[in-house]
Structures are given as structure tokens and as C-alpha cells.
Design a protein around this motif. Structure first.
Motif, PDB file in Angstrom:
ATOM      1  N   VAL A 155      37.777  -8.905  70.492  1.00 13.10           N
ATOM      2  CA  VAL A 155      38.829  -8.967  71.509  1.00 13.10           C
ATOM      3  C   VAL A 155      39.700 -10.201  71.311  1.00 13.10           C
ATOM      4  O   VAL A 155      40.929 -10.139  71.458  1.00 13.10           O
ATOM      5  CB  VAL A 155      38.216  -8.955  72.929  1.00 13.10           C
ATOM      6  N   TYR A 156      39.087 -11.326  70.953  1.00 15.14           N
ATOM      7  CA  TYR A 156      39.869 -12.548  70.761  1.00 15.14           C
ATOM      8  C   TYR A 156      40.833 -12.409  69.589  1.00 15.14           C
ATOM      9  O   TYR A 156      42.010 -12.786  69.692  1.00 15.14           O
ATOM     10  CB  TYR A 156      38.951 -13.749  70.531  1.00 15.14           C
ATOM     11  N   VAL A 157      40.347 -11.869  68.479  1.00 15.54           N
ATOM     12  CA  VAL A 157      41.199 -11.706  67.295  1.00 15.54           C
ATOM     13  C   VAL A 157      42.369 -10.769  67.606  1.00 15.54           C
ATOM     14  O   VAL A 157      43.530 -11.054  67.265  1.00 15.54           O
ATOM     15  CB  VAL A 157      40.380 -11.165  66.105  1.00 15.54           C
ATOM     16  N   ILE A 158      42.086  -9.655  68.267  1.00 14.08           N
ATOM     17  CA  ILE A 158      43.137  -8.677  68.561  1.00 14.08           C
ATOM     18  C   ILE A 158      44.138  -9.217  69.578  1.00 14.08           C
ATOM     19  O   ILE A 158      45.357  -9.137  69.384  1.00 14.08           O
ATOM     20  CB  ILE A 158      42.514  -7.360  69.072  1.00 14.08           C
ATOM     21  N   SER A 159      43.636  -9.777  70.672  1.00  9.37           N
ATOM     22  CA  SER A 159      44.527 -10.231  71.753  1.00  9.37           C
ATOM     23  C   SER A 159      45.303 -11.488  71.384  1.00  9.37           C
ATOM     24  O   SER A 159      46.286 -11.833  72.058  1.00  9.37           O
ATOM     25  CB  SER A 159      43.731 -10.474  73.039  1.00  9.37           C
ATOM     26  N   SER A 160      44.886 -12.186  70.326  1.00 10.18           N
ATOM     27  CA  SER A 160      45.592 -13.392  69.902  1.00 10.18           C
ATOM     28  C   SER A 160      46.817 -13.090  69.040  1.00 10.18           C
ATOM     29  O   SER A 160      47.656 -13.968  68.832  1.00 10.18           O
ATOM     30  CB  SER A 160      44.645 -14.323  69.127  1.00 10.18           C
ATOM     31  N   ARG A 161      46.898 -11.884  68.542  1.00 11.68           N
ATOM     32  CA  ARG A 161      48.072 -11.523  67.755  1.00 11.68           C
ATOM     33  C   ARG A 161      49.306 -11.576  68.648  1.00 11.68           C
ATOM     34  O   ARG A 161      49.283 -11.106  69.790  1.00 11.68           O
ATOM     35  CB  ARG A 161      47.904 -10.134  67.150  1.00 11.68           C
TER      36      ARG A 161
END
Length: 251
Positions: A155-161
Motif C-alpha cells: 500500500v505504501y509503494v502504490i499510494s506514494s506514486r
């Protein structure tokens, strides 16, 4: 001589608190309160704690007249832990965990959403899939931990984009009322796992979890209006008080 004010002993103060809370519940706004000092935020948090305790006692007393299911989570923790570990885990660690799960991401940031997603995953698979306890270290513990941590990272990797983060920020701003209500209902209704999952308890779910629903509305309000540390403090005080009462030698 300087005049000293003690708002916590004034009935009008509690009326004002209830009105502020009611207005927020009807029209949730995702904004910090910039009009209150730290001292007044602490006063308000303590005042809301008193209001919550009174409400919880009233609901519990009414339920006892009709139906009183056993809280299996409280019994399990009391059987597994001594006094100090019980207060440490139930009064400090679990409140932090639950506030991260249900309140932290009321304010959107990728790390907040990731932490909430990870802890919520741990919560759901612990309660619903493995029928275990959050604080239980059993054969499923590391599977639950690793699964929650993997969801957190994803979730962090995806939402940080950048483009996803911007879309999520807009979604939080536009649909905050829905997010707030869902956080309150999910917090309350997931507490049904504290009881035996029989037909009567499931039918009475909205009533049995009414104290948790009221607590969630207050915690969500303090998190948004004052900051994350205030619902954590509120949750710790509440849990520590009720756990301390269970340790009293009543016989």
C-alpha cells in the motif's frame, strides 16, 4: 488576583462539548482546530472521556437488564496475563494499535494509509480467519505479522506514486464524511468478535457495539480536530480504567 478557570466542573462546559461533537458528527470536516491551545485540547479530551464513560455505563446498565453476553476478549486476556502485563498490553499497546488501525488515516498520507492497511489486515485475519486474539502469540502469529507487513509495504509503494497520491488526497477531501462514518462503524462492528458469534449476538450487533460506536465518533473527532495523540490518550485512559476495575478484589 488572577481568575482561575476550571471548565471540567462546569455543566455548561459539557453542554458545549456535546454540541461541538454533535455538529462534527453531522458535518465532519477534515481540519485541525486552530482556535484551541494545547491546554484546552487536553481539557476537551478529558471532558469527552467523562462523557464517554457516563454514556458507556448507561448503555451497559440497560443491557444488563435484558441481555449480557460474556466479553471473551477480556476474559482471555485476564487469564493469560498478570496485572502489569494486562495493563501494559490492554491499556497501552492495544489502544495504540487500534488507533493506528481506525483513526490514523483519517488524515491522508501514504504512510498513514499503509500503517492502517497493515494493522487492519492483521486485525481481520486474526479475528475473522484464525479466530485468535490480537495479543495471542500462537502458531499463526508470525503469519499474521508477515501478512500485515506485506500489505503495509504494498500500500505504501502504490499510494506514494505521485498521481495516485494526488487522486487519494482529492478523494479524502471530497469524501471525508464517508471515510469518517466508515471508520466509526468498522471500529464498532468489528468488536462483535469480542463476543461469541451466535445468532442472538449477531442480531444485536448494533446494540452490543453501541458503546464502541460512540467511542469511535469521539476518537475520530479528537483525531481530526486536535491531532492523533489525543484519541490515543483517550483510548489509553479508557482501557486502563476499565481493566483496573476488573483487577479489583470484589469478593
Amino acid at each position: 488576583m488572577m481568575k482561575v478557570s476550571y471548565p471540567l466542573i462546569k455543566p455548561k462546559y459539557y453542554k458545549s462539548l456535546i454540541l461541538d461533537l454533535g455538529n462534527f458528527i453531522r458535518h465532519p470536516i477534515n481540519e485541525l482546530s486552530i482556535k484551541k491551545s494545547t491546554k484546552h485540547k487536553i481539557y476537551d479530551t478529558i471532558g469527552l472521556f467523562f462523557i464517554k464513560v457516563v454514556f458507556s455505563i448507561m448503555v451497559a446498565s440497560l443491557l444488563q437488564l435484558v441481555y449480557e453476553p460474556e466479553n471473551q476478549t477480556s476474559v482471555s486476556m485476564s487469564e493469560r496475563f498478570g496485572s502489569f502485563p494486562l495493563l501494559l498490553i490492554g491499556g497501552m499497546i492495544l489502544p495504540i494499535f487500534e488507533e493506528i488501525t481506525f483513526r490514523l488515516s483519517l488524515k491522508f498520507r501514504p504512510i498513514y494509509l499503509a500503517l492502517t492497511s497493515g494493522t487492519l489486515t492483521y486485525y481481520v485475519i486474526t479475528k475473522a480467519i484464525f479466530k485468535s486474539r490480537l495479543s495471542m502469540v500462537d502458531e499463526t502469529f508470525w503469519y499474521r505479522i508477515i501478512t500485515g507487513f506485506m500489505i503495509l509495504l504494498i500500500v505504501y509503494v502504490i499510494s506514494s506514486r505521485r498521481f495516485i497520491r494526488q487522486d487519494l488526497q482529492q478523494f479524502w477531501k471530497k469524501h471525508f464524511k464517508l471515510i469518517y462514518y466508515l471508520s466509526c462503524i468498522s471500529f464498532a462492528w468489528l468488536h462483535i468478535f469480542n463476543f461469541e458469534l451466535n445468532l442472538i449476538n449477531l442480531l444485536l450487533l448494533p446494540i452490543l457495539t453501541l458503546p464502541q460506536l460512540f467511542s469511535a465518533t469521539i476518537a475520530g473527532y479528537t483525531r481530526v480536530a486536535f491531532g492523533f495523540k489525543y484519541p490515543v490518550l483517550l483510548h489509553m485512559i479508557t482501557n486502563s480504567l476499565f481493566l483496573s476495575l476488573t483487577l479489583l478484589p470484589l469478593n
